[in-house]
Design a protein around this motif. Structure first.
Motif, PDB file in Angstrom:
ATOM      1  N   SER A 193       0.912  -0.902  -0.045  1.00 43.36           N
ATOM      2  CA  SER A 193       0.055  -0.123   0.004  1.00 43.36           C
ATOM      3  C   SER A 193       0.839   1.083  -0.031  1.00 43.36           C
ATOM      4  CB  SER A 193      -0.824   0.139   1.282  1.00 43.36           C
ATOM      5  OG  SER A 193      -1.830  -1.099   1.227  1.00 43.36           O
ATOM      6  N   ILE A 194       0.253   2.289  -0.456  1.00 40.88           N
ATOM      7  CA  ILE A 194       0.880   3.454  -0.508  1.00 40.88           C
ATOM      8  C   ILE A 194       0.357   4.451   0.476  1.00 40.88           C
ATOM      9  CG2 ILE A 194       1.531   5.815  -1.790  1.00 40.88           C
ATOM     10  CD1 ILE A 194       1.086   4.137  -4.312  1.00 40.88           C
ATOM     11  N   ILE A 195       1.099   5.056   1.506  1.00 38.62           N
ATOM     12  CA  ILE A 195       0.455   6.013   2.544  1.00 38.62           C
ATOM     13  C   ILE A 195       0.438   7.391   1.898  1.00 38.62           C
ATOM     14  CG2 ILE A 195       0.797   6.987   4.863  1.00 38.62           C
ATOM     15  CD1 ILE A 195       0.732   3.782   4.634  1.00 38.62           C
ATOM     16  N   LEU A 196      -0.779   7.859   2.075  1.00 38.64           N
ATOM     17  CA  LEU A 196      -1.144   9.141   1.276  1.00 38.64           C
ATOM     18  C   LEU A 196      -1.574  10.259   2.583  1.00 38.64           C
ATOM     19  CD1 LEU A 196      -3.241   8.172  -1.828  1.00 38.64           C
ATOM     20  CD2 LEU A 196      -0.822   8.946  -1.700  1.00 38.64           C
ATOM     21  N   PRO A 197      -0.808  10.923   3.067  1.00 39.98           N
ATOM     22  CA  PRO A 197      -1.163  11.746   4.402  1.00 39.98           C
ATOM     23  C   PRO A 197      -2.045  12.695   4.109  1.00 39.98           C
ATOM     24  CG  PRO A 197       1.210  10.877   4.614  1.00 39.98           C
ATOM     25  CD  PRO A 197       0.931  10.807   3.102  1.00 39.98           C
ATOM     26  N   GLU A 198      -1.638  13.340   2.986  1.00 43.49           N
ATOM     27  CA  GLU A 198      -2.672  14.598   3.012  1.00 43.49           C
ATOM     28  C   GLU A 198      -3.963  14.179   2.286  1.00 43.49           C
ATOM     29  OE1 GLU A 198      -1.725  13.151  -1.306  1.00 43.49           O
ATOM     30  OE2 GLU A 198      -0.464  13.160   0.499  1.00 43.49           O
ATOM     31  N   ARG A 199      -4.432  12.887   2.307  1.00 36.58           N
ATOM     32  CA  ARG A 199      -5.737  12.411   1.609  1.00 36.58           C
ATOM     33  C   ARG A 199      -6.229  11.765   3.074  1.00 36.58           C
ATOM     34  NH1 ARG A 199      -7.411  13.433  -3.263  1.00 36.58           N
ATOM     35  NH2 ARG A 199      -5.689  13.961  -4.789  1.00 36.58           N
ATOM     36  N   ASP A 200      -5.554  11.522   3.892  1.00 34.39           N
ATOM     37  CA  ASP A 200      -5.940  10.782   5.434  1.00 34.39           C
ATOM     38  C   ASP A 200      -6.041   9.261   4.761  1.00 34.39           C
ATOM     39  OD1 ASP A 200      -5.891  10.455   7.954  1.00 34.39           O
ATOM     40  OD2 ASP A 200      -7.974  11.539   8.091  1.00 34.39           O
ATOM     41  N   GLN A 201      -5.294   8.798   3.940  1.00 39.09           N
ATOM     42  CA  GLN A 201      -5.499   7.565   3.347  1.00 39.09           C
ATOM     43  C   GLN A 201      -4.347   6.648   3.310  1.00 39.09           C
ATOM     44  OE1 GLN A 201      -7.114   7.203  -0.589  1.00 39.09           O
ATOM     45  NE2 GLN A 201      -8.690   8.666  -0.417  1.00 39.09           N
ATOM     46  N   VAL A 202      -4.710   5.147   3.214  1.00 41.06           N
ATOM     47  CA  VAL A 202      -3.834   4.060   2.829  1.00 41.06           C
ATOM     48  C   VAL A 202      -4.255   3.687   1.668  1.00 41.06           C
ATOM     49  CG1 VAL A 202      -2.653   2.039   3.504  1.00 41.06           C
ATOM     50  CG2 VAL A 202      -3.045   3.661   5.097  1.00 41.06           C
ATOM     51  N   TYR A 203      -3.457   3.514   0.618  1.00 40.12           N
ATOM     52  CA  TYR A 203      -4.130   3.248  -0.683  1.00 40.12           C
ATOM     53  C   TYR A 203      -3.444   1.824  -1.047  1.00 40.12           C
ATOM     54  CZ  TYR A 203      -4.930   2.679  -5.677  1.00 40.12           C
ATOM     55  OH  TYR A 203      -5.448   2.235  -6.962  1.00 40.12           O
ATOM     56  N   GLY A 204      -4.478   0.741  -1.318  1.00 43.07           N
ATOM     57  CA  GLY A 204      -4.107  -0.554  -1.533  1.00 43.07           C
ATOM     58  C   GLY A 204      -3.634  -0.680  -3.044  1.00 43.07           C
ATOM     59  N   SER A 205      -2.282  -0.743  -3.372  1.00 42.83           N
ATOM     60  CA  SER A 205      -1.765  -0.871  -4.626  1.00 42.83           C
ATOM     61  C   SER A 205      -1.901  -2.081  -5.209  1.00 42.83           C
ATOM     62  CB  SER A 205      -0.262  -0.458  -4.756  1.00 42.83           C
ATOM     63  OG  SER A 205       0.331  -0.368  -5.979  1.00 42.83           O
ATOM     64  N   PHE A 206      -1.477  -3.314  -4.550  1.00 43.55           N
ATOM     65  CA  PHE A 206      -1.555  -4.524  -5.311  1.00 43.55           C
ATOM     66  C   PHE A 206      -1.170  -5.623  -4.109  1.00 43.55           C
ATOM     67  CE2 PHE A 206       3.177  -3.688  -5.499  1.00 43.55           C
ATOM     68  CZ  PHE A 206       3.688  -5.089  -5.247  1.00 43.55           C
ATOM     69  N   CYS A 207      -1.909  -6.570  -4.363  1.00 40.67           N
ATOM     70  CA  CYS A 207      -1.755  -7.961  -3.362  1.00 40.67           C
ATOM     71  C   CYS A 207      -1.482  -9.288  -4.211  1.00 40.67           C
ATOM     72  CB  CYS A 207      -3.028  -8.067  -2.581  1.00 40.67           C
ATOM     73  SG  CYS A 207      -3.206  -9.399  -1.402  1.00 40.67           S
ATOM     74  N   GLN A 208      -0.347  -9.951  -3.938  1.00 38.88           N
ATOM     75  CA  GLN A 208      -0.188 -11.324  -4.143  1.00 38.88           C
ATOM     76  C   GLN A 208      -0.352 -12.100  -3.295  1.00 38.88           C
ATOM     77  OE1 GLN A 208       3.342 -11.707  -7.042  1.00 38.88           O
ATOM     78  NE2 GLN A 208       4.199 -12.937  -5.331  1.00 38.88           N
ATOM     79  N   TRP A 209      -1.166 -13.306  -3.820  1.00 40.30           N
ATOM     80  CA  TRP A 209      -1.228 -14.202  -2.863  1.00 40.30           C
ATOM     81  C   TRP A 209      -1.039 -15.872  -3.395  1.00 40.30           C
ATOM     82  CZ3 TRP A 209      -5.720 -17.026  -4.195  1.00 40.30           C
ATOM     83  CH2 TRP A 209      -6.554 -16.473  -4.631  1.00 40.30           C
ATOM     84  N   ASN A 210      -0.685 -16.572  -2.594  1.00 44.31           N
ATOM     85  CA  ASN A 210      -0.360 -17.974  -2.800  1.00 44.31           C
ATOM     86  C   ASN A 210      -1.729 -18.815  -2.988  1.00 44.31           C
ATOM     87  OD1 ASN A 210       0.496 -20.709  -2.720  1.00 44.31           O
ATOM     88  ND2 ASN A 210       2.047 -20.280  -1.430  1.00 44.31           N
ATOM     89  N   THR A 211      -1.698 -19.272  -4.284  1.00 51.93           N
ATOM     90  CA  THR A 211      -3.278 -20.091  -4.538  1.00 51.93           C
ATOM     91  C   THR A 211      -3.178 -21.408  -3.725  1.00 51.93           C
ATOM     92  OG1 THR A 211      -1.938 -20.918  -6.221  1.00 51.93           O
ATOM     93  CG2 THR A 211      -3.252 -19.039  -6.997  1.00 51.93           C
ATOM     94  N   ASP A 212      -2.264 -21.948  -3.277  1.00 50.85           N
ATOM     95  CA  ASP A 212      -2.198 -23.021  -2.541  1.00 50.85           C
ATOM     96  C   ASP A 212      -3.150 -22.474  -1.439  1.00 50.85           C
ATOM     97  OD1 ASP A 212      -0.713 -24.470  -4.395  1.00 50.85           O
ATOM     98  OD2 ASP A 212       1.087 -24.277  -2.971  1.00 50.85           O
ATOM     99  N   TYR A 213      -3.438 -21.506  -0.780  1.00 50.49           N
ATOM    100  CA  TYR A 213      -3.970 -20.944   0.291  1.00 50.49           C
ATOM    101  C   TYR A 213      -5.211 -20.125   0.073  1.00 50.49           C
ATOM    102  CZ  TYR A 213       0.379 -22.507   2.809  1.00 50.49           C
ATOM    103  OH  TYR A 213       1.203 -23.189   3.458  1.00 50.49           O
ATOM    104  N   LYS A 214      -5.782 -20.470  -1.008  1.00 50.88           N
ATOM    105  CA  LYS A 214      -7.074 -19.774  -1.673  1.00 50.88           C
ATOM    106  C   LYS A 214      -8.344 -20.067  -0.831  1.00 50.88           C
ATOM    107  CE  LYS A 214      -8.356 -23.177  -5.337  1.00 50.88           C
ATOM    108  NZ  LYS A 214      -8.569 -23.350  -6.654  1.00 50.88           N
ATOM    109  N   ASN A 215      -8.382 -21.325  -0.199  1.00 52.73           N
ATOM    110  CA  ASN A 215      -9.326 -21.567   0.834  1.00 52.73           C
ATOM    111  C   ASN A 215      -9.388 -20.995   2.303  1.00 52.73           C
ATOM    112  OD1 ASN A 215      -6.889 -22.977   1.720  1.00 52.73           O
ATOM    113  ND2 ASN A 215      -8.155 -24.767   2.727  1.00 52.73           N
TER     114      ASN A 215
END
Length: 297
Positions: A193-215
């Motif tokens: 995530s990117i921290i955007l203090p002037e917007r009072d936000q945390v922006y989720g840029s990308f997520c990579q996850w292991n398909t072996d744990y999709k359940n």
């Protein structure tokens, strides 16, 4: 790894400055907000089927991408820009929205359905180890970001130039990296995530996850972890990014923010003549080449 928050040291003027920086022997570098570019690196090739068009180097991984008329004139065409700042003068609303999570509100966490679902997620993932790292943008490299998300980038055809665009965008900001490991050492997910203090936000840029744990619902669990970090560190919103194609995000969304875009094209270009292209799915033909937002907005 550290979970401590450190305030960004960037000069506030970076959010408002625009101009040219001359480097001897190289193309001039233009800067605007968190973005810098040259005529050579501004545009990234994209394709709809076999038809080529261009997006900006910040398109895939960054929010609130600003433009100037000079940038638009420089860009190769067709040129599509998404995620223009909502408070700015450019662009039109497209057919998607940012999903905002009001993580700073007690009401968000006390909602009965969410509380029940979050408890289930915690139970499902209770044997996992969660680590947090906050990295100064000046220390972020393309190699680091590629190492964190290479499988995601391959799956979504994210270009190396867009990874460079991310590195450019965050150079005066901070980047949050959340990782989850299983007891056997497997990396279950990495969320950036990117921290955007002037917007009072945390922006989720990308997520990579292991398909072996999709359940174990790793994508949803990552959203929960990021929302908790947002609340813990005093930010108002966790921004899930565009939500139109991601139904699972509905559990978290409390507010929607319009996403603005603009499209510069020759009306006779093959992309414009293809009714299935993003020029038609995201824009009306009457909005092509419309730089400034209608006054009614």
């Amino acid at each position: 790894m550290s979970s401590d928050f450190h305030s960004p040291g960037a000069d506030a003027s970076v959010h408002h400055s625009a101009g040219w920086a001359n480097t001897s022997g190289e193309a001039p570098v233009q800067t605007l907000a968190y973005q810098s570019w040259t005529p050579d690196n501004l545009c990234v090739e994209s394709f709809h089927e076999e038809t080529q068009y261009y997006t900006s180097r910040w398109d895939a991984l960054c929010p609130y991408i600003d433009v100037t008329p000079e940038m638009l004139a420089t860009a190769r065409k067709p040129f599509i820009v998404y995620a223009l700042p909502p408070e700015g003068p450019y662009g039109v609303p497209i057919n998607d929205k940012y999903g905002l999570v009001h993580a700073g509100s007690e009401a968000f966490w006390q909602d009965e359905r969410r509380a029940r679902k979050f408890k289930e997620l915690d139970k499902l993932n209770k044997h996992f180890t969660v680590t947090e790292q906050l990295i100064a943008g000046k220390d972020v490299t393309a190699d680091l970001i590629f190492a964190l998300g290479s499988e995601h980038f391959d799956a979504y055809e994210i270009h190396a130039q867009e990874i460079e665009g991310f590195v450019d965008y965050v150079r005066h900001l901070e980047v949050l990296v959340l990782q989850v490991h299983a007891d056997n050492g497997d990396l279950v997910l990495t969320d950036v995530s990117i921290i955007l203090p002037e917007r009072d936000q945390v922006y989720g840029s990308f997520c990579q996850w292991n398909t072996d744990y999709k359940n174990r619902s790793p994508g949803i669990y990552a959203c929960l972890l990021a929302a908790r970090w947002t609340a813990k560190h005093g930010y108002k919103y966790y921004n899930l990014g565009p939500v139109g194609d991601y139904g699972y995000k509905a559990l978290f969304v409390t507010d929607f923010e319009p996403i603005y875009g603009l499209a510069m094209t020759d009306p006779q270009h093959p992309l414009a003549l293809d009714l299935t292209s993003p020029l038609h799915t995201d824009f009306k033909p009457s909005e092509w080449n419309q730089i400034y937002r209608p006054a009614a907005d």
